[in-house]
Design a protein around this motif. Structure first.
Motif, PDB file in Angstrom:
ATOM      1  N   ASP A   1       0.811  -1.231   0.000  1.00  9.95           N
ATOM      2  CA  ASP A   1       0.000   0.000   0.000  1.00  9.95           C
ATOM      3  C   ASP A   1       0.840   1.275   0.000  1.00  9.95           C
ATOM      4  N   LEU A   2       2.108   1.178  -0.397  1.00 11.57           N
ATOM      5  CA  LEU A   2       2.866   2.411  -0.607  1.00 11.57           C
ATOM      6  C   LEU A   2       2.408   3.031  -1.918  1.00 11.57           C
ATOM      7  N   ASN A   3       2.419   4.359  -1.967  1.00 15.38           N
ATOM      8  CA  ASN A   3       1.962   5.045  -3.193  1.00 15.38           C
ATOM      9  C   ASN A   3       2.690   6.376  -3.343  1.00 15.38           C
ATOM     10  N   ARG A   4       2.334   7.130  -4.404  1.00 14.74           N
ATOM     11  CA  ARG A   4       3.071   8.368  -4.667  1.00 14.74           C
ATOM     12  C   ARG A   4       2.834   9.409  -3.581  1.00 14.74           C
ATOM     13  N   ALA A   5       1.700   9.306  -2.884  1.00 16.41           N
ATOM     14  CA  ALA A   5       1.392  10.306  -1.844  1.00 16.41           C
ATOM     15  C   ALA A   5       2.167  10.042  -0.561  1.00 16.41           C
ATOM     16  N   ASN A   6       2.346   8.760  -0.207  1.00  6.08           N
ATOM     17  CA  ASN A   6       2.911   8.467   1.122  1.00  6.08           C
ATOM     18  C   ASN A   6       4.370   8.038   1.107  1.00  6.08           C
ATOM     19  N   LEU A   7       4.913   7.697  -0.059  1.00  9.02           N
ATOM     20  CA  LEU A   7       6.243   7.076  -0.119  1.00  9.02           C
ATOM     21  C   LEU A   7       7.347   7.987   0.409  1.00  9.02           C
ATOM     22  N   THR A   8       7.367   9.238  -0.027  1.00  8.23           N
ATOM     23  CA  THR A   8       8.444  10.138   0.393  1.00  8.23           C
ATOM     24  C   THR A   8       8.450  10.342   1.907  1.00  8.23           C
ATOM     25  N   GLU A   9       7.258  10.551   2.484  1.00 10.48           N
ATOM     26  CA  GLU A   9       7.195  10.763   3.944  1.00 10.48           C
ATOM     27  C   GLU A   9       7.734   9.542   4.684  1.00 10.48           C
ATOM     28  N   PHE A  10       7.383   8.337   4.190  1.00  4.38           N
ATOM     29  CA  PHE A  10       7.851   7.125   4.857  1.00  4.38           C
ATOM     30  C   PHE A  10       9.375   7.047   4.800  1.00  4.38           C
ATOM     31  N   LEU A  11       9.960   7.297   3.629  1.00  3.17           N
ATOM     32  CA  LEU A  11      11.414   7.141   3.470  1.00  3.17           C
ATOM     33  C   LEU A  11      12.194   8.233   4.194  1.00  3.17           C
ATOM     34  N   ILE A  12      11.608   9.406   4.356  1.00  4.61           N
ATOM     35  CA  ILE A  12      12.261  10.446   5.150  1.00  4.61           C
ATOM     36  C   ILE A  12      12.309  10.046   6.620  1.00  4.61           C
ATOM     37  N   ALA A  13      11.225   9.410   7.073  1.00  2.00           N
ATOM     38  CA  ALA A  13      11.112   9.101   8.512  1.00  2.00           C
ATOM     39  C   ALA A  13      11.884   7.842   8.905  1.00  2.00           C
ATOM     40  N   VAL A  14      11.862   6.819   8.033  1.00  3.12           N
ATOM     41  CA  VAL A  14      12.365   5.493   8.426  1.00  3.12           C
ATOM     42  C   VAL A  14      13.770   5.292   7.867  1.00  3.12           C
ATOM     43  N   PRO A  15      14.751   5.047   8.730  1.00  2.95           N
ATOM     44  CA  PRO A  15      16.142   4.964   8.280  1.00  2.95           C
ATOM     45  C   PRO A  15      16.485   3.647   7.605  1.00  2.95           C
ATOM     46  N   GLY A  16      17.380   3.725   6.613  1.00  2.00           N
ATOM     47  CA  GLY A  16      18.027   2.532   6.078  1.00  2.00           C
ATOM     48  C   GLY A  16      17.216   1.641   5.174  1.00  2.00           C
ATOM     49  N   VAL A  17      16.130   2.158   4.589  1.00  2.00           N
ATOM     50  CA  VAL A  17      15.311   1.289   3.720  1.00  2.00           C
ATOM     51  C   VAL A  17      16.059   1.033   2.410  1.00  2.00           C
ATOM     52  N   GLN A  18      16.392  -0.227   2.152  1.00  2.00           N
ATOM     53  CA  GLN A  18      17.208  -0.574   0.978  1.00  2.00           C
ATOM     54  C   GLN A  18      16.376  -0.856  -0.255  1.00  2.00           C
ATOM     55  N   GLU A  19      15.120  -1.278  -0.038  1.00  2.00           N
ATOM     56  CA  GLU A  19      14.251  -1.611  -1.184  1.00  2.00           C
ATOM     57  C   GLU A  19      12.805  -1.388  -0.808  1.00  2.00           C
TER      58      GLU A  19
END
Ligand SMILES: CC(=O)[C@@H](O)[C@H](O)COP(=O)(O)O
Ligand SMILES: NCC(=O)COP(=O)(O)O
Length: 289
Positions: free
Chosen positions: A222-240
């Motif tokens: 359920d990641l999408n264009r609206a929520n993806l950037t906020e998630f990756l800014i907040a959560v460290p080290g996501v490789q994929e």
């Protein structure tokens, strides 16, 4: 990882939903293999498929055809998801035996008739049955990622099971994000924003717990264009991040090439933000020294 210790998050396009549409006629339209190729040409770092036992979308034949395609893309990855207690290990063994690439398998505890993936593994209950299956995948040179709910205390058990990575199941984040950004009545919006921060904090804690025990971090659902950037800014080290449903839905409107590039732009935007924050922190520590 760059000099500031920031991972470049890889986009793996899940093409389940291309196959879902293809299966509604005996015409091989849309062509699943072509969708995978277009995604790679658009810059996707990988392709993800989830060949469920009922073949509602991805069929066994798709898996081998896409694996053969991936031989032409040696710098990209093929991620096959499924339940290792059902049919996933057959794909791991058969692809390996045929010399076809499978870079990562993602263990997902779905039942045969499950509507969609909606939970991760349960530790310590699942640990002993997963350990030998993870070892079998490793024996064939395949990285193993465990689909996990955002529970910090479960990360040590995932590592003990032998996993290389965990995939953080992001539905709870996506749902909280939707609530926080919906046009809400005065008062409920503040509560929804607070709830989103609480949910995000759980993902941050889980990611840090994974890093602390030496696990890599993937994320998806359920990641999408609206929520993806906020998630990756907040959560460290996501490789994929593996993204399918929303990316393919967006492709119906903008085309697959543009949709893949739009999601890559969301990843790039998050990386720029995280890098700027890190550089600012470094500068502040230098000036305050
Ligand atoms: C594991 C996960 O969250 C998804 O990758 C999964 O593949 C979704 O399955 P459906 O596309 O069948 O909903
Ligand atoms: N592992 C998540 C995935 O591959 C795609 O999930 P979704 O974007 O279809 O929800």
């Amino acid at each position: 990882m760059n000099s500031l210790g920031i991972h470049k998050t890889a986009l793996s396009v899940n093409i389940n939903k291309i196959a879902l549409l293809r299966n509604t006629r005996h015409l091989d339209v849309p062509n699943v293999l072509r969708a995978a190729e277009l995604s790679l040409q658009a810059g996707a770092r990988g392709i993800t498929v989830h060949p469920r036992p009922d073949e509602r979308h991805i069929r066994g034949s798709d898996v081998f055809e896409i694996a053969a395609l991936m031989k032409d893309w040696p710098d990209r990855e093929f991620n096959v998801e499924g339940n290792p207690l059902q049919n996933l290990m057959d794909f791991v063994r058969d692809l390996s035996a045929r010399g076809l690439p499978i870079h990562q398998c993602t263990f997902v505890p779905d039942s045969h008739d499950q509507f969609t993936s909606d939970h991760g593994w349960s530790f310590p209950h699942d640990l002993l049955q997963l350990q030998p299956l993870i070892a079998q995948a490793h024996a064939r040179g395949v990285r193993v990622s465990l689909f996990m709910d955002p529970v910090p205390a479960a990360m040590a058990a995932a590592k003990q099971a032998g996993a290389d990575r965990v995939e953080l199941y992001t539905e709870s984040f996506a749902s909280a994000f939707n609530s926080a950004h919906a046009i809400a009545r005065v008062g409920t919006h503040a509560h929804a924003r607070a709830q989103l921060q609480t949910v995000l904090a759980r993902f941050v804690e889980t990611a840090q717990a994974a890093i602390d025990v030496g696990l890599g971090i993937n994320a998806g659902h359920d990641l999408n264009r609206a929520n993806l950037t906020e998630f990756l800014i907040a959560v460290p080290g996501v490789q994929e991040v593996s993204i399918g449903h929303a990316l393919i839905a967006d492709a119906l409107a903008m085309g697959l090439d543009a949709s893949v590039k739009a999601y890559q732009a969301c990843i790039d935007s998050a990386e720029i933000s995280v890098k700027a924050k890190a550089e600012n922190t470094v500068n502040l520590s230098v000036t305050s020294a």
